[in-house]
Design an enzyme around this catalytic site. Structure first.
Site, PDB file in Angstrom:
ATOM      1  N   LEU A  39       0.814  -1.213   0.000  1.00  0.00           N
ATOM      2  CA  LEU A  39       0.000   0.000   0.000  1.00  0.00           C
ATOM      3  C   LEU A  39       0.846   1.261   0.000  1.00  0.00           C
ATOM      4  CD1 LEU A  39      -2.731  -1.058   2.599  1.00  0.00           C
ATOM      5  CD2 LEU A  39      -2.778  -1.307   0.114  1.00  0.00           C
ATOM      6  N   GLY A  40       2.065   1.146   0.489  1.00  0.00           N
ATOM      7  CA  GLY A  40       2.945   2.304   0.543  1.00  0.00           C
ATOM      8  C   GLY A  40       4.306   1.924   1.088  1.00  0.00           C
ATOM      9  N   GLY A  87       7.787   3.780   3.112  1.00  0.00           N
ATOM     10  CA  GLY A  87       8.462   4.905   3.728  1.00  0.00           C
ATOM     11  C   GLY A  87       9.954   4.662   3.714  1.00  0.00           C
ATOM     12  N   PHE A  90      11.751   3.850   6.190  1.00  0.00           N
ATOM     13  CA  PHE A  90      12.122   2.738   7.055  1.00  0.00           C
ATOM     14  C   PHE A  90      11.001   1.724   7.219  1.00  0.00           C
ATOM     15  CE2 PHE A  90      14.152   6.695   8.643  1.00  0.00           C
ATOM     16  CZ  PHE A  90      15.457   6.402   8.289  1.00  0.00           C
ATOM     17  N   LYS A 109       1.623  -1.281   8.909  1.00  0.00           N
ATOM     18  CA  LYS A 109       2.916  -0.619   8.736  1.00  0.00           C
ATOM     19  C   LYS A 109       3.960  -1.491   9.435  1.00  0.00           C
ATOM     20  CE  LYS A 109       5.307   3.793   9.547  1.00  0.00           C
ATOM     21  NZ  LYS A 109       5.151   5.181  10.037  1.00  0.00           N
ATOM     22  N   ASP A 132       5.927  16.217   8.749  1.00  0.00           N
ATOM     23  CA  ASP A 132       6.130  15.570   7.446  1.00  0.00           C
ATOM     24  C   ASP A 132       4.828  15.586   6.651  1.00  0.00           C
ATOM     25  OD1 ASP A 132       7.592  14.368   5.437  1.00  0.00           O
ATOM     26  OD2 ASP A 132       7.432  12.335   6.268  1.00  0.00           O
TER      27      ASP A 132
END
Length: 285
Positions: free
Chosen positions: A18-19, A21, A23, A41, A134
């Site tokens: 889904l995504g 980052g 890290f 996550k 962010d």
């Protein structure tokens, strides 16, 4: 932090990312216990790295404190082998950056609808002395009905005292007192004072990032580029380059965006103040 084994509670779709980052990786998972799909996550950790584990716990704690329609809901966090997990609400239409790219740019009406929600979430966080640090399109998720957006990813977020004299540090390496001198966030969305690495106030920097996001929504491109930090900073000293013909974006929208992207933090609108400007007035929808 909990220690729920993923093999007992979660089926992970390893083909569905889904995504990503810096890290972490966010994957689609199904929680058998709660019988619903979630976004997971997943952050690789070292068992002797207490800082990474503490950061995950801090992010979960901050998100758990927030109760707002435009901030993502979190469900659980735990360690599983060499990974830390945070499970959260799934947004079926992905992030705002991809949503805009698929359409080249958003209509001013839809951008206004989304931005009002984002700004309301930022103002709510600021009222609780939480700063995101962010804010960017990648950290805004579009829900299934394409009408509601939600702020996510509090990995850089901090809680500050009322006058920002004391900082609850997100990492052991952070300075424990005063506004930050360190760089956090993404250069293309970062405020000039952040790129300059000077002592800065947190909340106006969030507002700048929101202004960059608004420009991107209505134009389809970032106002200062996304390549070299030095070039990004230099472009901030010039006038905004709006798409041609310029009349496709209203004067109210351009003025409003410019008010968010003032070089001097003290000249910028606050998140709460920006909610009451004429461009966001429902009568102009």
């Amino acid at each position: 932090m909990g220690h729920t084994p993923t093999s007992d509670d979660y089926d992970v779709d390893h083909s569905k990312v889904l995504g990503r980052g810096r890290f972490s990786t966010v994957r689609l998972a199904y929680c058998r216990r709660q019988q619903r799909h979630v976004a997971a996550k997943i952050i690789p950790i070292s068992r002797d790295n207490d800082v990474t584990i503490a950061n995950v716990s801090r992010e979960f704690a901050i998100l758990s404190e927030l109760d707002h329609a435009n901030i993502i809901d979190v469900y659980d966090h735990f360690l599983d082998g060499d990974f830390a997990w945070i499970t959260m609400e799934r947004a079926q239409n992905g992030d705002l950056r991809k949503f805009v790219h698929l359409r080249r740019r958003l209509s001013e009406k839809l951008a206004r609808k989304f931005f009002a929600q984002i700004l309301d979430g930022v103002a709510y966080m600021h009222s609780r002395n939480i700063v995101h640090r962010d804010i960017k399109c990648d950290n805004i998720l579009v829900t299934g009905n394409e009408e509601i957006v939600k702020i996510c990813d509090m990995g850089c977020a901090v809680i500050v005292k009322e006058h920002e004299e004391d900082l609850i540090p997100p990492r052991q390496s952070d300075q424990p007192h005063g506004p930050s001198e360190r760089f956090y966030g993404s250069p293309s969305y970062a405020a000039p004072e952040v790129l300059d690495r000077v002592v800065y106030d947190f909340k106006p920097a969030d507002v700048w990032s929101a202004g960059v996001m608004l420009f991107f929504m209505v134009s389809g491109y970032l106002p200062f580029g996304c390549d070299d930090v030095g070039r990004i900073r230099a472009r901030m000293n010039s006038s905004l380059r709006w798409p041609r013909p310029i009349k496709q974006i209203s004067r109210h929208c351009r003025d409003y965006t410019s008010a968010l992207l003032q070089l001097r933090p003290s000249d910028r609108l606050t998140a709460e103040g920006a909610l009451h400007e004429i461009w966001l007035d429902k009568k102009t929808l």
